[in-house]
Design a protein around this motif. Structure first.
Motif, PDB file in Angstrom:
ATOM      1  N   GLU A  22      -3.374  -1.461  -5.242  1.00 12.94           N
ATOM      2  CA  GLU A  22      -2.826  -0.243  -4.627  1.00 12.94           C
ATOM      3  C   GLU A  22      -3.509   0.041  -3.290  1.00 12.94           C
ATOM      4  O   GLU A  22      -2.855   0.451  -2.334  1.00 12.94           O
ATOM      5  N   GLU A  23      -4.814  -0.168  -3.219  1.00  9.08           N
ATOM      6  CA  GLU A  23      -5.543   0.060  -1.970  1.00  9.08           C
ATOM      7  C   GLU A  23      -5.068  -0.906  -0.889  1.00  9.08           C
ATOM      8  O   GLU A  23      -4.867  -0.505   0.269  1.00  9.08           O
ATOM      9  N   VAL A  24      -4.876  -2.175  -1.238  1.00 12.34           N
ATOM     10  CA  VAL A  24      -4.369  -3.145  -0.264  1.00 12.34           C
ATOM     11  C   VAL A  24      -2.980  -2.726   0.209  1.00 12.34           C
ATOM     12  O   VAL A  24      -2.679  -2.769   1.403  1.00 12.34           O
ATOM     13  N   LYS A  25      -2.142  -2.287  -0.716  1.00 15.56           N
ATOM     14  CA  LYS A  25      -0.799  -1.828  -0.358  1.00 15.56           C
ATOM     15  C   LYS A  25      -0.875  -0.666   0.629  1.00 15.56           C
ATOM     16  O   LYS A  25      -0.154  -0.641   1.632  1.00 15.56           O
ATOM     17  N   GLU A  26      -1.755   0.302   0.378  1.00 10.65           N
ATOM     18  CA  GLU A  26      -1.889   1.449   1.277  1.00 10.65           C
ATOM     19  C   GLU A  26      -2.393   1.028   2.658  1.00 10.65           C
ATOM     20  O   GLU A  26      -1.965   1.580   3.674  1.00 10.65           O
ATOM     21  N   ARG A  27      -3.270   0.037   2.710  1.00 10.27           N
ATOM     22  CA  ARG A  27      -3.741  -0.456   4.009  1.00 10.27           C
ATOM     23  C   ARG A  27      -2.600  -1.087   4.791  1.00 10.27           C
ATOM     24  O   ARG A  27      -2.495  -0.913   6.009  1.00 10.27           O
ATOM     25  N   ILE A  28      -1.744  -1.829   4.095  1.00 11.41           N
ATOM     26  CA  ILE A  28      -0.595  -2.446   4.754  1.00 11.41           C
ATOM     27  C   ILE A  28       0.349  -1.369   5.276  1.00 11.41           C
ATOM     28  O   ILE A  28       0.848  -1.459   6.394  1.00 11.41           O
ATOM     29  N   VAL A  29       0.585  -0.338   4.470  1.00 14.09           N
ATOM     30  CA  VAL A  29       1.449   0.769   4.895  1.00 14.09           C
ATOM     31  C   VAL A  29       0.892   1.401   6.164  1.00 14.09           C
ATOM     32  O   VAL A  29       1.638   1.685   7.113  1.00 14.09           O
ATOM     33  N   GLY A  77      -8.865 -15.214 -15.076  1.00 16.71           N
ATOM     34  CA  GLY A  77      -7.771 -16.006 -15.613  1.00 16.71           C
ATOM     35  C   GLY A  77      -7.714 -16.022 -17.119  1.00 16.71           C
ATOM     36  O   GLY A  77      -6.764 -16.500 -17.696  1.00 16.71           O
ATOM     37  N   SER A  78      -8.711 -15.476 -17.780  1.00 19.29           N
ATOM     38  CA  SER A  78      -8.644 -15.387 -19.236  1.00 19.29           C
ATOM     39  C   SER A  78      -8.269 -13.962 -19.602  1.00 19.29           C
ATOM     40  O   SER A  78      -8.625 -13.020 -18.922  1.00 19.29           O
ATOM     41  N   GLY A  79      -7.502 -13.820 -20.629  1.00 23.04           N
ATOM     42  CA  GLY A  79      -7.140 -12.472 -21.065  1.00 23.04           C
ATOM     43  C   GLY A  79      -5.854 -11.997 -20.461  1.00 23.04           C
ATOM     44  O   GLY A  79      -4.851 -12.676 -20.491  1.00 23.04           O
ATOM     45  N   ALA A  80      -5.879 -10.803 -19.867  1.00 22.63           N
ATOM     46  CA  ALA A  80      -4.655 -10.102 -19.461  1.00 22.63           C
ATOM     47  C   ALA A  80      -3.946 -10.743 -18.276  1.00 22.63           C
ATOM     48  O   ALA A  80      -2.780 -10.493 -18.071  1.00 22.63           O
ATOM     49  N   GLY A  81      -4.606 -11.537 -17.465  1.00 24.70           N
ATOM     50  CA  GLY A  81      -3.932 -12.137 -16.322  1.00 24.70           C
ATOM     51  C   GLY A  81      -4.130 -11.328 -15.066  1.00 24.70           C
ATOM     52  O   GLY A  81      -4.682 -10.236 -15.089  1.00 24.70           O
ATOM     53  N   PRO A  82      -3.669 -11.886 -13.948  1.00 25.03           N
ATOM     54  CA  PRO A  82      -3.944 -11.262 -12.647  1.00 25.03           C
ATOM     55  C   PRO A  82      -3.043 -10.073 -12.377  1.00 25.03           C
ATOM     56  O   PRO A  82      -1.995  -9.920 -12.959  1.00 25.03           O
ATOM     57  N   ARG A  83      -3.476  -9.264 -11.472  1.00 23.96           N
ATOM     58  CA  ARG A  83      -2.668  -8.191 -10.895  1.00 23.96           C
ATOM     59  C   ARG A  83      -2.324  -8.664  -9.507  1.00 23.96           C
ATOM     60  O   ARG A  83      -3.210  -8.960  -8.716  1.00 23.96           O
ATOM     61  N   THR A  84      -1.043  -8.798  -9.203  1.00 21.53           N
ATOM     62  CA  THR A  84      -0.651  -9.241  -7.874  1.00 21.53           C
ATOM     63  C   THR A  84       0.293  -8.239  -7.276  1.00 21.53           C
ATOM     64  O   THR A  84       0.891  -7.444  -7.978  1.00 21.53           O
ATOM     65  N   GLY A  85       0.412  -8.305  -6.043  1.00 17.24           N
ATOM     66  CA  GLY A  85       1.276  -7.370  -5.366  1.00 17.24           C
ATOM     67  C   GLY A  85       1.987  -7.970  -4.250  1.00 17.24           C
ATOM     68  O   GLY A  85       1.813  -9.015  -3.834  1.00 17.24           O
TER      69      GLY A  85
END
Length: 85
Positions: A22-29, A77-85
């Motif tokens: 979310e922070e990366v998204k806000e920086r792009i905005v 990479g183990s468990g829940a997986g990555p969060r990508t945007g």
């Protein structure tokens, strides 16, 4: 020669938590529109979207990113997986 306008997509995959994404998204905005209070329209119309989910891993598009995360971040990479945007 005149250049025709059209829709282009810039895709960015990141291995992060939801909060970090979310922070990366806000920086792009803020880069696209540093003055969000300006009267419309923007000189270059744009939109931004944050996506996540197992389907991003299943299509293989981010295999290199997942491998990089496994190498650089122990336990990644183990468990829940990555969060990508």
């Amino acid at each position: 020669m005149s250049e025709e306008q059209g829709v282009f997509e810039v895709r960015l995959g990141i291995y992060a938590t939801r909060e970090q994404a979310e922070e990366v998204k806000e920086r792009i905005v803020r880069m696209l529109c540093p003055d969000p209070g300006h009267p419309p329209p923007c000189p270059i119309p744009w939109s931004v979207m944050l996506s996540d989910g197992p389907e991003l891993e299943e299509d293989g598009l981010y295999d290199d990113l997942l491998e990089q995360a496994r190498i650089e971040q122990p336990g990644a990479g183990s468990g829940a997986g990555p969060r990508t945007g």
